[in-house]
Design a protein around this motif. Structure first.
Motif: not given
Ligand code: ATP
Ligand code: MG
Lengths: 284, 351
Positions: A163-186
């Motif tokens: 169920x999750x794989x296609x959803x996560x793949x569709x969302x890509x890494x953009x949001x996570x990268x944005x969070x990283x540039x804002x200083x978020x930890x893993x």
């Protein structure tokens, strides 16, 4: 728009065809779904409410219910963790053997449940690969609760991840990268960004996993040993009662399972309507 | 913050060389545009500065100190993604306050202070009143500004923007462009933005770096870049140019055997060269004029705003050129298709 309009007119043009198709569908639904479901409930209640209540309140029945809930709880939680890890890894990273992993996740869908159970007997049974060692260390897996959990986890493994794989793949890494540039930890990224992004898909997967875990018969039957009051889950208990010609009790316990299925269905419908109504939620 | 980029290389799996020896220095408080064709490595360079991409070779320095090995989190870089990457499960206010709300407890401002700061930023990007909307309920330009406010919230010393106006219509683009320049002047961040719109790059930035095949072709202030481009690529990439194959020999510049009305440039060696002439650098006169020039025939005349574009063909060898004439000049001498004309050249670049 154009296609929809076209479809609408072409269906309107053949009212007879539509009636025939609808009729066939309804007949099938009634014959194979509604009748049996109604039969379960009517048989269960055929001797009145008090008999029904007794049947499900009897110690072996309550033990089966408790075991089913325990096994379901454990295997759904394990699959939740596994599903999140696997889909995260598959969707957000590239590594060798990725497509093999995806294929492996699907394996339980293509293997007969009986075989899934047998695998564990071959591994952990008295004459199995680890049998001697387990016996020496006094660990019981086969014909005990751990075996039932293992078999259930195996059978329900794909639900959350798939169920999750296609959803996560569709969302890509953009949001996570944005969070990283804002200083978020893993962890912060996971709990504040990734998880909320997939929460509806995750719930859906858990729901399906849950339904299957409660109803699993084949794999559990092989590893359980059918010890009344000990290793009997609800589906196994139903079978035993049925084989003893104790129809009312069998159908009473079965009706509980059917009820759970109906609740799952209702929740699923609710989730789906939520998904189509909120524009910002990921589509399932 | 001053940024030095030394000899940075980056190749991706599958063999594509995205960065091929990038060298540049960005001064503190400067507004720099990275301009280049699609696939030239602009995004990759921006991501390397942010730490989202690790260079295979070379070094990136912030204020003279290397940031190799510094994680993205520690670089304090505000990054605005091409497609904004707003958190869609959070409201606008939550998006903007994200960077502050995840700080360790000791450094984290109070809840009220975080909200106040977010609202202040939303005021700065002119989005008051939309605090409780979700990203899906915003227009493209509004999303863009939320992304900017979110990046500014962590008080970055460098602001990196990847095609910030790419997905917007022309009018909104223009407004936001001016607004970004004002914001930059007010806050004094070092700002680097990617664009493939040359007008945007030339109008907005202090300096433009033209990137081509993973290399900096030319980095200079807009006027210099346009007036004295360093390479043929920059010349043909920036603005329209007529390109002529010429041969330089002795004191003449020859095009298909005919001498052009040009003095021979000193710095150029004898032999074949490329000549670039912008459409407005031609002058077009009537044949009765006694000035020496190239005899041409008018092929088409097109009116385009305050300019008239005239396509001509050299009478001697058939080479086609495009010439721009201000409408006032055109009114004085309305050229018609088929007219003979004498063309002179005011300015050229030769490589
Ligand atoms: N993750 C990746 N994996 C493989 N190749 C990549 C990756 N990212 C970029 N590339 C390649 O690197 C080169 C430069 O890409 P980059 O995204 O930096 O270009 P760009 O200048 O930003 O282009 P555009 O204007 O189209 O956005 C391209 O050839 C691209 O195919
Ligand atoms: Mg790009």
């Amino acid at each position: 728009m154009l296609i929809q309009a076209h479809r609408a007119t072409s269906i309107a043009e053949g009212p007879t065809l539509r009636r025939i198709l609808l009729g066939i569908t309804l007949i099938f639904l009634t014959l194979f779904l509604l009748f049996p479901l109604a039969a379960v409930f009517s048989e269960a209640l055929s001797q009145g409410l008090s008999v029904y209540w007794q049947a499900i309140n009897e110690p072996d029945a309550t033990s089966a219910i408790r075991l089913t809930l325990l096994v379901t709880g454990l295997s759904v939680s394990l699959n939740l963790v596994f599903g999140l890890c696997a889909s995260w890894a598959v969707a957000k990273f590239s590594f060798p053997g990725k497509s093999l992993l995806i294929t492996l996740i699907d394996l339980p869908f293509s293997v007969s449940p009986v075989i899934s159970g047998l695998i564990y007997v071959l591994l952990f049974g008295a004459h199995g690969l680890f049998g001697a060692w387990l016996k020496a260390n006094d660990v019981e897996i086969i014909f005990a609760v751990p075996g039932i959990v293992l078999a259930t986890v195996f059978v329900t493994l794909p639900f959350v991840a798939r169920e999750l794989i296609p959803i996560m793949e569709a969302q890509g890494r953009g949001d996570e990268e944005a969070a990283r540039t804002l200083g978020a930890s893993g962890w912060q990224i996971f709990f504040r960004v990734t998880l909320p992004n997939v929460k509806w898909g995750l719930l859906y997967g858990v729901l399906l996993c849950n339904a299957r875990a409660m109803g699993e018969f084949g794999a559990v039957s092989v590893v359980s040993g059918h010890i009344r009051g000990m290793t009997n889950t609800m589906p196994l208990h139903v079978e035993i009662l049925y084989n003893e010609y104790n129809f009312v009790a069998a159908f009473a316990v079965a009706s509980l399972l059917a009820l759970l299925a109906l609740v799952t269905l209702a929740l699923k419908a609710l989730l789906e309507s939520h998904n189509t109504n909120t524009p910002n939620a990921p589509r399932l | 913050m001053r940024i030095d980029i030394h000899d940075v290389y980056k190749a991706f799996e599958g063999g594509s060389r995205a960065l091929n020896g990038i060298n540049m220095t960005i001064a503190d408080g400067e507004l720099v545009a990275l301009l280049g064709p699609s696939g030239s490595g602009k995004t990759t360079l921006l991501r390397a500065i942010a730490g989202l991409e690790n260079p295979d070779h070379g070094d990136i320095l912030f204020n003279g100190g290397t940031v190799a090995g510094h994680d993205v989190r520690d670089r304090k870089v505000g990054f605005v993604f091409q497609h904004y990457a707003l958190f869609k499960t959070m409201t606008v206010r939550k998006n903007v306050s994200f960077g502050l709300s995840i700080l360790p407890r000791k450094q984290r401002p109070s809840k009220a202070a975080i909200i106040a700061r977010a609202d202040e930023l939303l005021h700065l990007v002119q989005l008051e009143g939309l605090e409780n909307r979700y990203p899906s309920q915003l227009s493209g330009g509004q999303r863009q500004r939320v992304a900017l406010a979110r990046a500014l919230a962590i008080e970055p010393s460098v602001l990196l923007l990847d095609e910030p106006f790419g997905a917007l219509d022309a009018k909104v683009r223009k407004d936001l462009r001016r607004w970004l320049r004002e914001l930059h002047d007010r806050t004094g961040h070092t700002t680097v933005f990617v664009t493939h719109d040359q007008e945007e790059a030339l109008e907005l930035s202090d300096r433009v770096a033209v990137i081509h095949q993973g290399r900096v072709e030319h980095m200079a202030p807009p006027a210099e870049l346009y007036g004295q481009p360093a390479t043929p690529f920059v010349c043909s990439f920036l603005g329209a140019s007529n390109q002529l194959e010429v041969t330089v020999s002795k004191d003449q510049v020859l095009h298909c055997g005919h001498a052009l009305p040009l003095p021979r440039p000193h710095s150029i060696t004898d032999g074949p060269h490329q000549l670039f002439i912008r459409p407005h650098e031609f002058q077009i006169r009537s044949v009765d004029d006694q000035t020496p020039g190239i005899l041409c025939r008018v092929e088409t005349v097109r009116l385009s705003g305050a300019l008239v574009r005239i396509d001509l063909r050299f009478a001697a060898c058939g080479t086609a050129i495009e010439v721009e004439v201000p409408i006032l000049d055109f009114e004085r001498h309305p050229w018609k298709v088929g007219d003979a004309a004498m063309v002179t050249i005011r300015n050229v670049r030769m490589f």
